[in-house]
Write an enzyme that holds these catalytic residues in place. Structure first.
Site, PDB file in Angstrom:
ATOM      1  N   SER A  81      -0.876  12.811  -5.384  1.00 24.60           N
ATOM      2  CA  SER A  81      -0.279  14.139  -5.533  1.00 24.60           C
ATOM      3  C   SER A  81       0.160  14.366  -6.970  1.00 24.60           C
ATOM      4  CB  SER A  81       0.947  14.200  -4.615  1.00 24.60           C
ATOM      5  OG  SER A  81       1.769  15.296  -4.942  1.00 24.60           O
ATOM      6  N   TYR A 120       9.419  10.524  -1.106  1.00 17.82           N
ATOM      7  CA  TYR A 120       8.018  10.872  -0.826  1.00 17.82           C
ATOM      8  C   TYR A 120       7.146  10.584  -2.048  1.00 17.82           C
ATOM      9  CZ  TYR A 120       3.798  13.671  -0.708  1.00 17.82           C
ATOM     10  OH  TYR A 120       2.484  14.075  -0.819  1.00 17.82           O
ATOM     11  N   LYS A 170       3.864   7.765  -3.012  1.00 17.72           N
ATOM     12  CA  LYS A 170       2.559   8.029  -3.647  1.00 17.72           C
ATOM     13  C   LYS A 170       2.379   7.122  -4.865  1.00 17.72           C
ATOM     14  CE  LYS A 170       1.059  11.189  -0.907  1.00 17.72           C
ATOM     15  NZ  LYS A 170       0.092  10.750   0.103  1.00 17.72           N
TER      16      LYS A 170
END
Ligand code: NAD
Ligand code: WQD
Length: 352
Positions: free
Chosen positions: A130, A154, A158
């Site tokens: 992302s 979050y 990643k």
């Protein structure tokens, strides 16, 4: 050329379902695994309908990646040429309140997947990273060489998974891994049969706008009007989900390049659009007025983020085709045909 079989984790989800459809239409055989935590099996049914004569080339297993025995069974039943790994939790705010849930699901799920892949000799991977790994970029456009950081749990999952991928490639050079850093995926398949269907109140701009347009939510809060941008609102690189799906096919092709090791590519359009510009485009597409309330900045938000697209264009031979008018047209087509997503008014607020 022999038909390739691809395992798609999280293939019932928003980006996964669109990618599975493009894979089927592109002649691939697809096996989807998904625990349906943030998705519906109806998405798979609709993908089959859209795939026409290729509909027999998909199979679906409802399983959690952390269930090693169930995953082992799938790998024992078929030989996969590659894996596209979408499965994961993705709500930034939720990750701040429930970090362990995010580390458990996203990291443990991924580690088990990689271990099972290795045990079965499948070492070709495309991973959903992302633009969040650029944190608050000091300048734009963001190139793949920018320094990386995480602003929330979050984003940290990643970043950690990207590092795991680099480490396993460094340890065993037969792995071929492509990390795709998506910018802001929006829109839906032009048929209006599949699209984004988030559980509960949406976190992201366009699903929220969509729910205001269909009357499920009263107003859109615009987070911040004092950014140093054209109209004071935040700027992002919105990308049509079908373009994004096609980017995965380009990445799969690239995995056949004998020189590929562990590479990273941005998937964006290279164009920045403000919140107010996006709302205006959606109002035009839907002929609905979106009532706005101007509020303060959302904590953690960056001012301007958009992609440098040169590396993907040159090395993947992939470029986004659609602009924001098509994104809004297709998002509205999906929303107006499916105001409650894959569900009904009664179960629309089902929470994890
Ligand atoms: P999504 O929630 O629609 O899809 C993810 C799918 O994974 C869901 O169907 C969910 O049920 C499944 N899943 C989650 N945990 C699982 C587990 N442990 N085992 C099996 N299945 C599991 O999200 P999406 O928007 O399609 O995103 C796909 C991927 O792309 C995610 O990894 C996300 O972090 C990443 N990504 C998304 C965006 C975005 O804005 N949508 C941007 C950048 C990156
Ligand atoms: C876009 C713009 C908001 C909602 C997030 C994740 C990122 C990635 C993509 C997964 C911003 C504004 C939003 C609202 C608003 N996901 N906004 N009112 O923040 O760029 O990125 O999704 O990897 O990790 O952080 O996307 O859609 O939330 O926001 O004004 O109700 O819309 O402030 O400027 P974001 P977003």
């Amino acid at each position: 050329m022999a038909v390739k079989t691809v395992l798609v984790t999280g293939g019932a989800g928003y980006i996964g379902s669109h990618t599975v459809l493009q894979l089927l239409l592109g002649g691939y055989k697809v096996v989807v695994v998904d625990n349906l935590d943030n998705s519906s099996e109806t998405a798979i049914k609709r993908v089959k309908e859209l795939a026409g004569k290729s509909k027999s080339n998909i199979s679906f297993y409802k399983l959690d990646l952390r269930d090693r025995a169930a995953l082992e069974k799938v790998f024992s039943s078929k030989k996969f040429d590659a894996v596209i790994h979408f499965a994961g939790l993705k709500a930034v705010g939720e990750s701040v309140h429930k970090p362990l849930v995010y580390y458990d699901n996203n990291l443990i799920g991924t580690i088990i997947l990689f271990e099972v892949m290795a045990a079965h000799g499948c070492k070709k991977l495309v991973f959903s990273s992302s633009a969040t790994v650029y944190g608050w970029p000091k300048e734009v456009p963001c190139t793949e060489e920018f320094p990386l950081s995480a602003a929330n749990p979050y984003g940290r999952t990643k970043l950690i998974i990207e590092e795991i991928c680099r480490d396993i490639y460094n340890a065993e050079s037969e792995w071929k891994i492509i990390l795709l850093r998506y910018f802001n995926p929006v829109g839906a398949h032009p048929s209006g049969s599949i699209g984004e269907d988030p559980r509960g109140i949406p976190n992201n701009l366009m699903p929220f706008v969509q729910q205001v347009a269909v009357g499920r939510l009263p107003t859109l809060k615009v987070f911040g009007t004092d950014y140093k941008t054209r109209d004071g609102t935040g700027i992002r690189d919105y990308i049509h989900v079908v373009d994004l799906a096609d980017g995965h096919i380009a990445a799969l092709n690239k995995l056949d390049d004998p020189n590929i090791g562990c590479e990273v590519y941005n998937l964006g359009t290279g164009k920045g659009t403000s919140v107010l510009e996006m709302v205006k485009a959606f109002e035009q597409a839907s002929e609905k007025k979106i009532p706005l309330v101007m509020v303060g900045r959302r904590p953690g938000d960056a001012e301007i983020v958009y992609a440098s697209t040169g590396k993907a264009a040159k090395e993947l031979n992939w470029k986004a085709k659609y602009g924001i008018d098509e994104m809004c047209r297709d998002q509205w087509n999906w929303a107006s045909k499916n105001p409650y997503g894959y569900g009904s008014a009664e179960n629309s607020s089902k929470k994890r």
